[in-house]
Design a protein around this motif. Structure first.
Motif, PDB file in Angstrom:
ATOM      1  N   CYS A  15     -11.889  14.137  14.012  1.00 27.84           N
ATOM      2  CA  CYS A  15     -12.565  12.838  14.046  1.00 27.84           C
ATOM      3  C   CYS A  15     -11.709  11.725  14.649  1.00 27.84           C
ATOM      4  O   CYS A  15     -12.193  10.630  14.874  1.00 27.84           O
ATOM      5  CB  CYS A  15     -13.023  12.440  12.649  1.00 27.84           C
TER       6      CYS A  15
ATOM      7  N   CYS B 156      -7.738  15.466   6.137  1.00 27.12           N
ATOM      8  CA  CYS B 156      -8.175  14.149   6.598  1.00 27.12           C
ATOM      9  C   CYS B 156      -9.003  13.479   5.500  1.00 27.12           C
ATOM     10  O   CYS B 156      -9.901  14.100   4.936  1.00 27.12           O
ATOM     11  CB  CYS B 156      -9.001  14.315   7.873  1.00 27.12           C
TER      12      CYS B 156
ATOM     13  N   CYS C 260      -5.993  13.249  12.906  1.00 23.82           N
ATOM     14  CA  CYS C 260      -7.071  14.230  12.770  1.00 23.82           C
ATOM     15  C   CYS C 260      -7.597  14.599  14.160  1.00 23.82           C
ATOM     16  O   CYS C 260      -8.016  13.726  14.921  1.00 23.82           O
ATOM     17  CB  CYS C 260      -8.195  13.660  11.915  1.00 23.82           C
TER      18      CYS C 260
ATOM     19  N   CYS D 212     -12.922  13.299   7.058  1.00 27.50           N
ATOM     20  CA  CYS D 212     -13.780  14.472   7.274  1.00 27.50           C
ATOM     21  C   CYS D 212     -13.279  15.711   6.535  1.00 27.50           C
ATOM     22  O   CYS D 212     -13.967  16.712   6.499  1.00 27.50           O
ATOM     23  CB  CYS D 212     -13.900  14.765   8.766  1.00 27.50           C
TER      24      CYS D 212
END
Ligand SMILES: [Zn+2]
Length: 77
Positions: free
Chosen positions: A50, A65, A47, A68
């Protein structure tokens, strides 16, 4: 006593050895497929929002993800 000439004995000896080797080969191939195919079918995603690294199904080129929800492209090496 059973009489058997040397060529038949050699053929049976080699054939029994090959049967044992092929038997172990098929057994471990099936066992390996059953245990590890699910792991092989997964690919890694990273990701970029994050920083979480996660895996998802092989057929997907874009995956959300789990932390998030950002859509990330598949990692390519
Ligand atoms: Zn994320």
């Amino acid at each position: 006593m059973i009489s058997i000439d040397f060529s038949w004995f050699a053929l049976l000896y080699v054939g029994a050895g090959m049967a044992i080797i092929f038997g172990f080969w098929f057994y471990y191939d099936i066992r390996d497929r059953r245990l590890y195919q699910e792991v092989r079918d997964r690919v890694t995603f990273h990701c970029i929002k994050c920083g979480k690294i996660y895996t998802d199904n092989r057929e997907k080129n874009v995956s959300g993800c789990p932390q998030c929800g950002f859509e990330n492209a598949r990692l390519k090496f």
